[in-house]
Motif scaffolding. Structure first.
Motif, PDB file in Angstrom:
ATOM      1  N   MET A   1      58.981  73.451  53.506  1.00 24.35           N
ATOM      2  CA  MET A   1      58.861  72.215  54.256  1.00 24.35           C
ATOM      3  C   MET A   1      57.549  71.533  53.875  1.00 24.35           C
ATOM      4  SD  MET A   1      58.839  71.659  58.400  1.00 24.35           S
ATOM      5  CE  MET A   1      60.433  72.400  58.546  1.00 24.35           C
ATOM      6  N   PRO A   2      57.592  70.216  53.556  1.00 24.01           N
ATOM      7  CA  PRO A   2      56.352  69.513  53.198  1.00 24.01           C
ATOM      8  C   PRO A   2      55.359  69.508  54.351  1.00 24.01           C
ATOM      9  CG  PRO A   2      58.298  68.199  52.673  1.00 24.01           C
ATOM     10  CD  PRO A   2      58.767  69.381  53.464  1.00 24.01           C
ATOM     11  N   GLU A   3      54.103  69.443  54.012  1.00 13.81           N
ATOM     12  CA  GLU A   3      53.064  69.352  55.033  1.00 13.81           C
ATOM     13  C   GLU A   3      52.815  67.894  55.368  1.00 13.81           C
ATOM     14  OE1 GLU A   3      49.542  71.558  54.092  1.00 13.81           O
ATOM     15  OE2 GLU A   3      50.699  73.027  52.983  1.00 13.81           O
ATOM     16  N   LEU A   4      52.245  67.661  56.557  1.00 15.66           N
ATOM     17  CA  LEU A   4      51.966  66.308  57.001  1.00 15.66           C
ATOM     18  C   LEU A   4      51.106  65.524  56.023  1.00 15.66           C
ATOM     19  CD1 LEU A   4      51.371  66.690  60.831  1.00 15.66           C
ATOM     20  CD2 LEU A   4      53.240  65.504  59.694  1.00 15.66           C
ATOM     21  N   LYS A   5      50.201  66.170  55.327  1.00  8.68           N
ATOM     22  CA  LYS A   5      49.298  65.460  54.425  1.00  8.68           C
ATOM     23  C   LYS A   5      49.987  64.987  53.147  1.00  8.68           C
ATOM     24  CE  LYS A   5      47.788  69.654  52.183  1.00  8.68           C
ATOM     25  NZ  LYS A   5      46.740  70.585  51.915  1.00  8.68           N
ATOM     26  N   ASP A   6      51.246  65.346  52.967  1.00 13.60           N
ATOM     27  CA  ASP A   6      51.946  65.051  51.726  1.00 13.60           C
ATOM     28  C   ASP A   6      52.642  63.697  51.703  1.00 13.60           C
ATOM     29  OD1 ASP A   6      51.109  67.420  50.683  1.00 13.60           O
ATOM     30  OD2 ASP A   6      52.979  68.480  51.077  1.00 13.60           O
ATOM     31  N   TYR A   7      52.149  62.722  52.456  1.00 16.21           N
ATOM     32  CA  TYR A   7      52.726  61.386  52.407  1.00 16.21           C
ATOM     33  C   TYR A   7      51.686  60.370  52.851  1.00 16.21           C
ATOM     34  CZ  TYR A   7      53.129  61.657  57.498  1.00 16.21           C
ATOM     35  OH  TYR A   7      52.847  61.771  58.834  1.00 16.21           O
ATOM     36  N   ARG A   8      51.993  59.095  52.584  1.00 14.36           N
ATOM     37  CA  ARG A   8      51.184  58.009  53.119  1.00 14.36           C
ATOM     38  C   ARG A   8      52.128  56.928  53.626  1.00 14.36           C
ATOM     39  NH1 ARG A   8      49.187  53.520  49.413  1.00 14.36           N
ATOM     40  NH2 ARG A   8      50.797  53.387  47.835  1.00 14.36           N
ATOM     41  N   ILE A   9      51.693  56.179  54.626  1.00 12.31           N
ATOM     42  CA  ILE A   9      52.490  55.105  55.211  1.00 12.31           C
ATOM     43  C   ILE A   9      51.764  53.791  54.955  1.00 12.31           C
ATOM     44  CG2 ILE A   9      53.353  54.104  57.370  1.00 12.31           C
ATOM     45  CD1 ILE A   9      53.683  56.968  58.418  1.00 12.31           C
ATOM     46  N   ARG A  10      52.538  52.779  54.567  1.00 10.48           N
ATOM     47  CA  ARG A  10      51.977  51.447  54.348  1.00 10.48           C
ATOM     48  C   ARG A  10      53.045  50.391  54.602  1.00 10.48           C
ATOM     49  NH1 ARG A  10      53.882  49.316  49.684  1.00 10.48           N
ATOM     50  NH2 ARG A  10      54.575  50.728  48.037  1.00 10.48           N
ATOM     51  N   ALA A  11      52.591  49.142  54.756  1.00 17.42           N
ATOM     52  CA  ALA A  11      53.524  48.026  54.888  1.00 17.42           C
ATOM     53  C   ALA A  11      54.275  47.858  53.570  1.00 17.42           C
ATOM     54  CB  ALA A  11      52.764  46.754  55.240  1.00 17.42           C
ATOM     55  N   ALA A  12      55.558  47.596  53.679  1.00 17.81           N
ATOM     56  CA  ALA A  12      56.394  47.417  52.492  1.00 17.81           C
ATOM     57  C   ALA A  12      56.142  46.054  51.858  1.00 17.81           C
ATOM     58  CB  ALA A  12      57.860  47.557  52.872  1.00 17.81           C
ATOM     59  N   THR A  13      56.341  45.993  50.561  1.00 14.57           N
ATOM     60  CA  THR A  13      56.281  44.739  49.806  1.00 14.57           C
ATOM     61  C   THR A  13      57.670  44.465  49.238  1.00 14.57           C
ATOM     62  OG1 THR A  13      55.779  45.789  47.695  1.00 14.57           O
ATOM     63  CG2 THR A  13      53.893  45.264  49.144  1.00 14.57           C
ATOM     64  N   ALA A  14      57.837  43.301  48.640  1.00 10.51           N
ATOM     65  CA  ALA A  14      59.125  42.956  48.039  1.00 10.51           C
ATOM     66  C   ALA A  14      59.536  43.989  46.984  1.00 10.51           C
ATOM     67  CB  ALA A  14      59.075  41.556  47.439  1.00 10.51           C
ATOM     68  N   ALA A  15      58.578  44.545  46.261  1.00  7.88           N
ATOM     69  CA  ALA A  15      58.890  45.547  45.236  1.00  7.88           C
ATOM     70  C   ALA A  15      59.450  46.835  45.832  1.00  7.88           C
ATOM     71  CB  ALA A  15      57.641  45.853  44.406  1.00  7.88           C
ATOM     72  N   ASP A  16      59.230  47.051  47.129  1.00  7.76           N
ATOM     73  CA  ASP A  16      59.708  48.267  47.798  1.00  7.76           C
ATOM     74  C   ASP A  16      61.129  48.141  48.344  1.00  7.76           C
ATOM     75  OD1 ASP A  16      57.173  49.624  47.567  1.00  7.76           O
ATOM     76  OD2 ASP A  16      56.444  48.358  49.214  1.00  7.76           O
ATOM     77  N   VAL A  17      61.652  46.927  48.381  1.00 10.16           N
ATOM     78  CA  VAL A  17      62.910  46.702  49.090  1.00 10.16           C
ATOM     79  C   VAL A  17      64.054  47.527  48.508  1.00 10.16           C
ATOM     80  CG1 VAL A  17      64.677  44.992  49.664  1.00 10.16           C
ATOM     81  CG2 VAL A  17      62.260  44.468  50.048  1.00 10.16           C
ATOM     82  N   ARG A  18      64.310  47.418  47.216  1.00  8.97           N
ATOM     83  CA  ARG A  18      65.440  48.162  46.626  1.00  8.97           C
ATOM     84  C   ARG A  18      65.276  49.676  46.803  1.00  8.97           C
ATOM     85  NH1 ARG A  18      69.802  47.228  43.728  1.00  8.97           N
ATOM     86  NH2 ARG A  18      69.204  45.076  43.359  1.00  8.97           N
ATOM     87  N   TRP A  54      68.585  39.766  51.059  1.00  7.53           N
ATOM     88  CA  TRP A  54      68.368  39.456  52.479  1.00  7.53           C
ATOM     89  C   TRP A  54      67.015  39.995  52.951  1.00  7.53           C
ATOM     90  CZ3 TRP A  54      67.940  41.995  57.208  1.00  7.53           C
ATOM     91  CH2 TRP A  54      68.188  41.226  58.341  1.00  7.53           C
ATOM     92  N   TRP A  55      66.695  41.242  52.603  1.00  3.71           N
ATOM     93  CA  TRP A  55      65.426  41.845  53.013  1.00  3.71           C
ATOM     94  C   TRP A  55      64.246  41.144  52.348  1.00  3.71           C
ATOM     95  CZ3 TRP A  55      64.641  47.508  54.538  1.00  3.71           C
ATOM     96  CH2 TRP A  55      65.662  47.934  55.397  1.00  3.71           C
ATOM     97  N   GLU A  56      64.400  40.763  51.087  1.00  6.61           N
ATOM     98  CA  GLU A  56      63.315  40.045  50.408  1.00  6.61           C
ATOM     99  C   GLU A  56      63.046  38.709  51.100  1.00  6.61           C
ATOM    100  OE1 GLU A  56      64.692  39.971  46.357  1.00  6.61           O
ATOM    101  OE2 GLU A  56      63.619  41.835  45.865  1.00  6.61           O
ATOM    102  N   ARG A  57      64.111  37.996  51.488  1.00  4.64           N
ATOM    103  CA  ARG A  57      63.928  36.734  52.229  1.00  4.64           C
ATOM    104  C   ARG A  57      63.226  37.005  53.547  1.00  4.64           C
ATOM    105  NH1 ARG A  57      69.134  35.902  50.377  1.00  4.64           N
ATOM    106  NH2 ARG A  57      70.040  36.352  52.424  1.00  4.64           N
TER     107      ARG A  57
END
Length: 171
Positions: A1-18, A54-57
């Motif tokens: 099981m991954p540990e909590l430190k193994d990720y980061r959270i950020r606001a999504a950008t248009a490049a993240d949509v797909r 739709w999400w990009e808009r």
């Protein structure tokens, strides 16, 4: 099981949509396979291009959602909130958790709770949960949400299923 430190959270950008939509579809397969057959998922795979547009808009017009990424940059979770629609104003809250999905390999790591915190902080809110999705109901109860007796029949590709409304009144 991954540990909590193994990720980061950020606001999504248009490049993240797909990649976020592709990750969401994987999470749906992991969460909803007992409720829907392969045709459901195939249908939604075919809708990805339209959903991306739709999400990009939405992002371009000021909407926001958050993604969680592993160290390699793979999206492993996403979450977002929206203002409560008119039909839900009787719940007495002003924000709906519109989505919170994580990959099954991250269940139990605290990632879902972290995404919930990023989107809602401790605000009163509501969320709609698929009837029979006990894992989600248990998760939201742990975070102060309770079923309020409101439900709705779903339509379209979700036809035949029912959603239950859960409300957190005291953050």
């Amino acid at each position: 099981m991954p540990e909590l430190k193994d990720y980061r959270i950020r606001a999504a950008t248009a490049a993240d949509v797909r990649p976020a939509l592709e990750m969401k579809l994987i999470a749906w397969k992991e969460s909803y396979a007992e409720f829907r057959g392969a045709d459901f998922f195939t249908f939604h795979e075919r809708q990805i291009d339209a959903q991306v547009a739709w999400w990009e808009r939405g992002l371009a017009s000021g909407a926001q959602f958050f993604i969680a990424q592993d160290p390699a940059g793979r999206i492993i979770g996403l979450a977002g909130g929206t203002p409560v629609v008119e039909e839900d104003q009787d719940a007495g809250v002003d924000i709906e958790l519109g989505m919170l999905y994580i990959l099954a390999e991250y269940y139990g790591t605290g990632l879902g709770a972290h995404l919930l915190q990023v989107v809602l902080n401790q605000r009163p809110a509501l969320v709609w949960v698929l009837q029979g999705n006990q894992r989600a109901i248990t998760f939201y109860r742990k975070h102060g949400f309770e079923l309020d007796g409101t439900s709705e029949e779903l339509t379209g590709s979700w036809d035949g299923l029912r959603e239950l409304r859960m409300v957190r009144r005291n953050g």
